[in-house]
Design a protein around this motif. Structure first.
Motif, PDB file in Angstrom:
ATOM      1  N   HIS A   1       0.795  -1.226   0.000  1.00 48.14           N
ATOM      2  CA  HIS A   1       0.000   0.000   0.000  1.00 48.14           C
ATOM      3  C   HIS A   1       0.831   1.282   0.000  1.00 48.14           C
ATOM      4  O   HIS A   1       0.256   2.378   0.014  1.00 48.14           O
ATOM      5  N   HIS A   2       2.137   1.173  -0.033  1.00 50.32           N
ATOM      6  CA  HIS A   2       2.981   2.368   0.069  1.00 50.32           C
ATOM      7  C   HIS A   2       2.698   3.380  -1.029  1.00 50.32           C
ATOM      8  O   HIS A   2       2.565   4.577  -0.768  1.00 50.32           O
ATOM      9  N   GLN A   3       2.598   2.922  -2.267  1.00 53.84           N
ATOM     10  CA  GLN A   3       2.363   3.856  -3.377  1.00 53.84           C
ATOM     11  C   GLN A   3       1.031   4.576  -3.210  1.00 53.84           C
ATOM     12  O   GLN A   3       0.935   5.780  -3.451  1.00 53.84           O
ATOM     13  N   ALA A   4       0.007   3.869  -2.789  1.00 52.25           N
ATOM     14  CA  ALA A   4      -1.303   4.498  -2.567  1.00 52.25           C
ATOM     15  C   ALA A   4      -1.231   5.527  -1.452  1.00 52.25           C
ATOM     16  O   ALA A   4      -1.872   6.594  -1.530  1.00 52.25           O
ATOM     17  N   ILE A   5      -0.452   5.259  -0.430  1.00 49.50           N
ATOM     18  CA  ILE A   5      -0.293   6.205   0.676  1.00 49.50           C
ATOM     19  C   ILE A   5       0.450   7.448   0.199  1.00 49.50           C
ATOM     20  O   ILE A   5       0.062   8.581   0.514  1.00 49.50           O
TER      21      ILE A   5
ATOM     22  N   ARG B   1      -1.095  11.226   0.191  1.00 49.01           N
ATOM     23  CA  ARG B   1      -0.423  12.371   0.813  1.00 49.01           C
ATOM     24  C   ARG B   1      -0.271  13.515  -0.181  1.00 49.01           C
ATOM     25  O   ARG B   1      -0.484  14.685   0.165  1.00 49.01           O
ATOM     26  N   GLU B   2       0.127  13.174  -1.407  1.00 48.03           N
ATOM     27  CA  GLU B   2       0.286  14.210  -2.430  1.00 48.03           C
ATOM     28  C   GLU B   2      -1.053  14.882  -2.724  1.00 48.03           C
ATOM     29  O   GLU B   2      -1.128  16.106  -2.834  1.00 48.03           O
ATOM     30  N   ASN B   3      -2.117  14.092  -2.864  1.00 47.28           N
ATOM     31  CA  ASN B   3      -3.447  14.645  -3.115  1.00 47.28           C
ATOM     32  C   ASN B   3      -3.914  15.520  -1.962  1.00 47.28           C
ATOM     33  O   ASN B   3      -4.491  16.582  -2.173  1.00 47.28           O
ATOM     34  N   PHE B   4      -3.663  15.078  -0.756  1.00 47.32           N
ATOM     35  CA  PHE B   4      -4.057  15.860   0.420  1.00 47.32           C
ATOM     36  C   PHE B   4      -3.303  17.176   0.445  1.00 47.32           C
ATOM     37  O   PHE B   4      -3.883  18.230   0.675  1.00 47.32           O
TER      38      PHE B   4
END
Length: 134
Positions: free
Chosen positions: A112-116, A120-123
């Motif tokens: 799940h690292h890439q999704a996290i 974070r970037e989207n947030f």
């Protein structure tokens, strides 16, 4: 306990007793403990070898982390009677038993690292966009 999907221990809150989950997770879930345990998974190691293997941990923090893991029964400390004295750290039976959930957590983190990172970037972008409108 409702709403926890069966993850938390049953029963009410007793404010005179520490929360079992928090008590354990606070200790093994800190910034360094899981990494130290993972490095000790393959073989016992001396302090300096462990320090080199981890890399970006200070000697003081490594020492404190090892002491806490020893206090909690995850790690044993053996002093070899040589000159100069050599200290070796190894996982105890309890430390070894923690490897299975640790592997599961590491596997989940890898999956799940890439999704996290993307979340974070989207947030961050949303926060930045919201700040420019205010």
């Amino acid at each position: 306990m409702t709403g926890s999907r069966g993850l938390l221990p049953p029963g009410g809150v007793d404010f005179n007793q520490p929360c079992v989950v928090r008590d354990v997770v606070d200790r093994v879930g800190d910034r360094w403990s899981m990494l130290v345990l993972a490095h000790l998974a393959d073989m016992p190691q001396r302090f300096n070898a462990l320090h080199r293997a981890i890399g970006d941990i200070s000697k003081q923090v490594l020492s404190r982390t090892l002491r806490r893991l020893e206090e909690d029964g995850f790690v044993s400390r053996t002093v070899h009677d040589v000159t100069p004295p050599q200290v070796e750290y190894a996982l105890t039976e309890m430390g070894l038993s923690f490897l299975e959930p640790l592997r599961a957590l590491i596997g989940w983190a890898e999956a799940h690292h890439q999704a996290i990172v993307e979340a974070r970037e989207n947030f961050g972008a949303a926060q930045k966009a919201g700040a420019t409108r205010a």
